[in-house]
Design a protein around this motif. Structure first.
Motif, PDB file in Angstrom:
ATOM      1  N   THR A 137      28.898  48.335  47.163  1.00 14.77           N
ATOM      2  CA  THR A 137      29.576  48.838  48.364  1.00 14.77           C
ATOM      3  C   THR A 137      31.091  48.723  48.222  1.00 14.77           C
ATOM      4  O   THR A 137      31.846  49.621  48.626  1.00 14.77           O
ATOM      5  N   PHE A 138      31.547  47.635  47.615  1.00 20.05           N
ATOM      6  CA  PHE A 138      32.985  47.397  47.510  1.00 20.05           C
ATOM      7  C   PHE A 138      33.627  48.234  46.415  1.00 20.05           C
ATOM      8  O   PHE A 138      34.829  48.496  46.455  1.00 20.05           O
ATOM      9  N   ASP A 139      32.831  48.689  45.457  1.00 21.66           N
ATOM     10  CA  ASP A 139      33.357  49.668  44.498  1.00 21.66           C
ATOM     11  C   ASP A 139      33.709  50.958  45.223  1.00 21.66           C
ATOM     12  O   ASP A 139      34.752  51.574  44.964  1.00 21.66           O
ATOM     13  N   ARG A 140      32.843  51.377  46.124  1.00 20.22           N
ATOM     14  CA  ARG A 140      33.115  52.603  46.892  1.00 20.22           C
ATOM     15  C   ARG A 140      34.327  52.426  47.808  1.00 20.22           C
ATOM     16  O   ARG A 140      35.147  53.337  47.953  1.00 20.22           O
ATOM     17  N   LEU A 141      34.425  51.249  48.424  1.00 15.94           N
ATOM     18  CA  LEU A 141      35.571  50.998  49.294  1.00 15.94           C
ATOM     19  C   LEU A 141      36.870  50.991  48.504  1.00 15.94           C
ATOM     20  O   LEU A 141      37.910  51.440  49.000  1.00 15.94           O
ATOM     21  N   LYS A 142      36.811  50.514  47.264  1.00 14.99           N
ATOM     22  CA  LYS A 142      38.001  50.546  46.411  1.00 14.99           C
ATOM     23  C   LYS A 142      38.351  51.981  46.046  1.00 14.99           C
ATOM     24  O   LYS A 142      39.530  52.374  46.066  1.00 14.99           O
ATOM     25  N   GLU A 143      37.347  52.785  45.712  1.00 15.90           N
ATOM     26  CA  GLU A 143      37.580  54.193  45.396  1.00 15.90           C
ATOM     27  C   GLU A 143      38.203  54.928  46.578  1.00 15.90           C
ATOM     28  O   GLU A 143      39.011  55.851  46.399  1.00 15.90           O
ATOM     29  N   GLN A 144      37.843  54.520  47.779  1.00 14.92           N
ATOM     30  CA  GLN A 144      38.378  55.148  48.995  1.00 14.92           C
ATOM     31  C   GLN A 144      39.757  54.612  49.374  1.00 14.92           C
ATOM     32  O   GLN A 144      40.360  55.085  50.342  1.00 14.92           O
ATOM     33  N   GLY A 145      40.250  53.638  48.616  1.00 13.97           N
ATOM     34  CA  GLY A 145      41.577  53.091  48.880  1.00 13.97           C
ATOM     35  C   GLY A 145      41.628  52.078  50.001  1.00 13.97           C
ATOM     36  O   GLY A 145      42.720  51.714  50.460  1.00 13.97           O
ATOM     37  N   LYS A 146      40.475  51.591  50.439  1.00 11.97           N
ATOM     38  CA  LYS A 146      40.452  50.655  51.559  1.00 11.97           C
ATOM     39  C   LYS A 146      40.618  49.203  51.121  1.00 11.97           C
ATOM     40  O   LYS A 146      41.019  48.360  51.925  1.00 11.97           O
ATOM     41  N   ILE A 147      40.298  48.904  49.874  1.00  9.65           N
ATOM     42  CA  ILE A 147      40.496  47.558  49.342  1.00  9.65           C
ATOM     43  C   ILE A 147      41.070  47.658  47.934  1.00  9.65           C
ATOM     44  O   ILE A 147      40.892  48.681  47.259  1.00  9.65           O
ATOM     45  N   ARG A 148      41.729  46.605  47.501  1.00  9.64           N
ATOM     46  CA  ARG A 148      42.202  46.527  46.114  1.00  9.64           C
ATOM     47  C   ARG A 148      41.297  45.624  45.272  1.00  9.64           C
ATOM     48  O   ARG A 148      41.079  45.893  44.102  1.00  9.64           O
ATOM     49  N   ASN A 149      40.803  44.563  45.895  1.00  4.94           N
ATOM     50  CA  ASN A 149      40.016  43.590  45.143  1.00  4.94           C
ATOM     51  C   ASN A 149      38.912  43.004  46.009  1.00  4.94           C
ATOM     52  O   ASN A 149      39.058  42.882  47.234  1.00  4.94           O
ATOM     53  N   LEU A 150      37.833  42.600  45.343  1.00  5.81           N
ATOM     54  CA  LEU A 150      36.715  41.917  45.992  1.00  5.81           C
ATOM     55  C   LEU A 150      36.659  40.475  45.494  1.00  5.81           C
ATOM     56  O   LEU A 150      36.793  40.209  44.295  1.00  5.81           O
ATOM     57  N   ASP A 158      26.314  27.280  42.369  1.00  2.68           N
ATOM     58  CA  ASP A 158      25.358  28.253  41.847  1.00  2.68           C
ATOM     59  C   ASP A 158      25.621  29.650  42.400  1.00  2.68           C
ATOM     60  O   ASP A 158      25.409  30.652  41.704  1.00  2.68           O
ATOM     61  N   GLU A 159      26.084  29.737  43.645  1.00  4.04           N
ATOM     62  CA  GLU A 159      26.421  31.047  44.216  1.00  4.04           C
ATOM     63  C   GLU A 159      27.617  31.656  43.494  1.00  4.04           C
ATOM     64  O   GLU A 159      27.651  32.868  43.242  1.00  4.04           O
ATOM     65  N   ALA A 160      28.582  30.833  43.168  1.00  4.79           N
ATOM     66  CA  ALA A 160      29.749  31.322  42.427  1.00  4.79           C
ATOM     67  C   ALA A 160      29.342  31.854  41.064  1.00  4.79           C
ATOM     68  O   ALA A 160      29.828  32.904  40.621  1.00  4.79           O
ATOM     69  N   LEU A 161      28.443  31.153  40.405  1.00  4.87           N
ATOM     70  CA  LEU A 161      27.989  31.593  39.083  1.00  4.87           C
ATOM     71  C   LEU A 161      27.241  32.914  39.176  1.00  4.87           C
ATOM     72  O   LEU A 161      27.388  33.792  38.314  1.00  4.87           O
ATOM     73  N   LEU A 162      26.455  33.093  40.230  1.00 12.05           N
ATOM     74  CA  LEU A 162      25.763  34.371  40.440  1.00 12.05           C
ATOM     75  C   LEU A 162      26.772  35.480  40.712  1.00 12.05           C
ATOM     76  O   LEU A 162      26.663  36.585  40.172  1.00 12.05           O
ATOM     77  N   ALA A 163      27.758  35.200  41.539  1.00 14.74           N
ATOM     78  CA  ALA A 163      28.738  36.219  41.922  1.00 14.74           C
ATOM     79  C   ALA A 163      29.533  36.716  40.733  1.00 14.74           C
ATOM     80  O   ALA A 163      29.837  37.917  40.629  1.00 14.74           O
ATOM     81  N   MET A 164      29.861  35.828  39.815  1.00 19.16           N
ATOM     82  CA  MET A 164      30.709  36.214  38.692  1.00 19.16           C
ATOM     83  C   MET A 164      29.989  37.115  37.692  1.00 19.16           C
ATOM     84  O   MET A 164      30.627  37.649  36.778  1.00 19.16           O
ATOM     85  N   LYS A 165      28.712  37.334  37.875  1.00 21.55           N
ATOM     86  CA  LYS A 165      27.986  38.277  37.022  1.00 21.55           C
ATOM     87  C   LYS A 165      28.309  39.729  37.400  1.00 21.55           C
ATOM     88  O   LYS A 165      28.032  40.650  36.637  1.00 21.55           O
ATOM     89  N   TYR A 166      28.906  39.907  38.588  1.00 23.26           N
ATOM     90  CA  TYR A 166      29.315  41.256  39.012  1.00 23.26           C
ATOM     91  C   TYR A 166      30.755  41.484  38.549  1.00 23.26           C
ATOM     92  O   TYR A 166      31.667  40.737  38.937  1.00 23.26           O
ATOM     93  N   PRO A 167      30.998  42.507  37.755  1.00 26.79           N
ATOM     94  CA  PRO A 167      32.342  42.711  37.190  1.00 26.79           C
ATOM     95  C   PRO A 167      33.432  42.916  38.229  1.00 26.79           C
ATOM     96  O   PRO A 167      34.612  42.655  37.944  1.00 26.79           O
ATOM     97  N   ASN A 168      33.058  43.396  39.419  1.00 20.09           N
ATOM     98  CA  ASN A 168      34.102  43.672  40.414  1.00 20.09           C
ATOM     99  C   ASN A 168      34.498  42.440  41.228  1.00 20.09           C
ATOM    100  O   ASN A 168      35.388  42.528  42.082  1.00 20.09           O
ATOM    101  N   GLU A 193      36.549  31.885  31.591  1.00 17.79           N
ATOM    102  CA  GLU A 193      36.008  32.829  30.612  1.00 17.79           C
ATOM    103  C   GLU A 193      35.894  34.240  31.189  1.00 17.79           C
ATOM    104  O   GLU A 193      36.016  35.229  30.448  1.00 17.79           O
ATOM    105  N   ASN A 194      35.684  34.347  32.494  1.00 14.00           N
ATOM    106  CA  ASN A 194      35.528  35.643  33.141  1.00 14.00           C
ATOM    107  C   ASN A 194      36.807  36.134  33.815  1.00 14.00           C
ATOM    108  O   ASN A 194      36.794  37.170  34.487  1.00 14.00           O
ATOM    109  N   ASN A 195      37.900  35.385  33.638  1.00  9.47           N
ATOM    110  CA  ASN A 195      39.194  35.747  34.222  1.00  9.47           C
ATOM    111  C   ASN A 195      39.077  35.935  35.738  1.00  9.47           C
ATOM    112  O   ASN A 195      39.615  36.875  36.313  1.00  9.47           O
ATOM    113  N   VAL A 196      38.346  35.033  36.371  1.00  8.48           N
ATOM    114  CA  VAL A 196      38.174  35.049  37.822  1.00  8.48           C
ATOM    115  C   VAL A 196      39.110  34.010  38.442  1.00  8.48           C
ATOM    116  O   VAL A 196      39.136  32.850  38.016  1.00  8.48           O
ATOM    117  N   GLY A 197      39.879  34.431  39.423  1.00  4.08           N
ATOM    118  CA  GLY A 197      40.799  33.517  40.088  1.00  4.08           C
ATOM    119  C   GLY A 197      40.064  32.553  40.994  1.00  4.08           C
ATOM    120  O   GLY A 197      39.112  32.937  41.683  1.00  4.08           O
TER     121      GLY A 197
END
Length: 328
Positions: A137-150, A158-168, A193-197
């Protein structure tokens, strides 16, 4: 002010920034628009260029006040907000692409912006992290110019580790402090390793790590520190980092012996977090403008010694680890 890279967003952000859960009023007190604006102005005056808010903070008043001040300033300030906690009951089923799109559009209207610098899922249920359609959903919102980053704000490592599997996913916001060491053991390396802030919230364990509380300290009945100690309203890890209040007070007294001198424990607690290079920024809150200066002073303190770092770990392992480590 020193600045650090916020993962693959490419932003350089102040290493101590501003969280706005209680901006414009202490927990349990009414929102004060004038105070909120003074706090945000004070932060920007001091070099803060990253401000974190959410659509549920004071029912959107925090979002609006922060954005209003930033629009008055000439400095470039990165605004991060969060969505999802409006969903009640707060279940995975309540998270839908349509609903999340609506929340993003509401935040844009509330903040009078065309694009959000960073939108974060606001501590969704764990199951949400297994649903690719939510992140798409947030890829589409980025394409529409509504967000820059997710980004995501999480309760569990464990939730953070799951989330970082999504490239966006560009950022993870997590509770990390002297009472919550698990992220440094299991999350930080993967984020690097995933360059996640990494955005660190609840750095002072809801005030416990200020060193100013005692067994006689009382709280407003509407303050989460009065009503959420066992997770009655939301995850109890958000309140005193899930630490039993009395046990936390004992641990604080031990921590104070590691940092003798004129500086308050709160400053050393923030400086301790900055010892971890994986941390992009830490976002202590403020309910008064003068708290901004005391928060930012922490970055000026000397680095902790190896003995002090080991001492903090020893206090954690003795007083806190058995109860908190596996829960989050």
């Amino acid at each position: 002010m020193k600045y650090r890279k916020l993962g693959k967003t490419g932003f350089n952000v102040s290493e101590i920034s501003l969280g706005t859960w209680q901006v414009g009023g202490r927990w349990g007190e009414p929102f004060n628009e004038k105070t909120a604006e003074e706090i945000v102005h004070s932060a920007i005056d001091a070099g803060v260029n990253f401000i974190d808010t959410a659509d549920v903070y004071s029912d959107g008043q925090s979002e609006a006040a922060v954005a209003r001040v930033v629009k008055e300033r000439s400095e470039e300030v990165i605004l991060a907000t969060k969505c999802g906690r409006q969903i009640q009951p707060h279940t995975s089923e309540g998270y839908t692409p349509e609903r999340l799109t609506h929340f993003v559009e509401e935040s844009l209207r509330n903040m009078n912006l065309e694009t959000l610098d960073l939108i974060q899922l606001h501590c969704p249920p764990t199951e949400v992290y297994t649903r690719p359609e939510i992140f798409e959903t947030f890829d589409r919102l980025k394409e529409q110019g509504k967000i820059r980053n997710l980004g995501v704000s999480v309760e569990l490592v464990d939730e953070a580790l799951l989330a970082m599997k999504y490239p966006n996913v560009t950022t993870v916001q997590v509770i990390f402090n002297m009472f919550r060491l698990k992220p440094s053991e299991q999350l930080f390396q993967v984020a690097r390793e995933n360059n996640v802030g990494l955005i660190v919230r609840v750095p002072l364990a809801s005030g416990l790590l200020t060193g100013k509380m005692s067994p006689d300290t009382t709280f407003n009945p509407q303050d989460h520190r009065a009503f959420n100690r066992q997770g009655e309203a939301f995850d109890k890890g958000e309140t005193f980092s899930g630490v039993d209040f009395e046990v936390g007070l004992e641990a604080v007294e031990k921590l104070k012996t590691l940092f003798p001198g004129q500086e308050p424990l709160a400053a050393w607690a923030l400086r301790w977090i900055l010892m971890f290079p994986e941390v992009s920024t830490v976002i202590p809150g403020a309910s008064r403008p003068e708290q901004i200066a005391s928060n930012l002073h922490a970055a000026e303190l000397p680095a902790l010694s190896a003995a002090q770092m080991e001492g903090v770990k020893a206090v954690y392992e003795q007083y806190l680890k058995p109860e908190v480590h596996q829960q989050w």
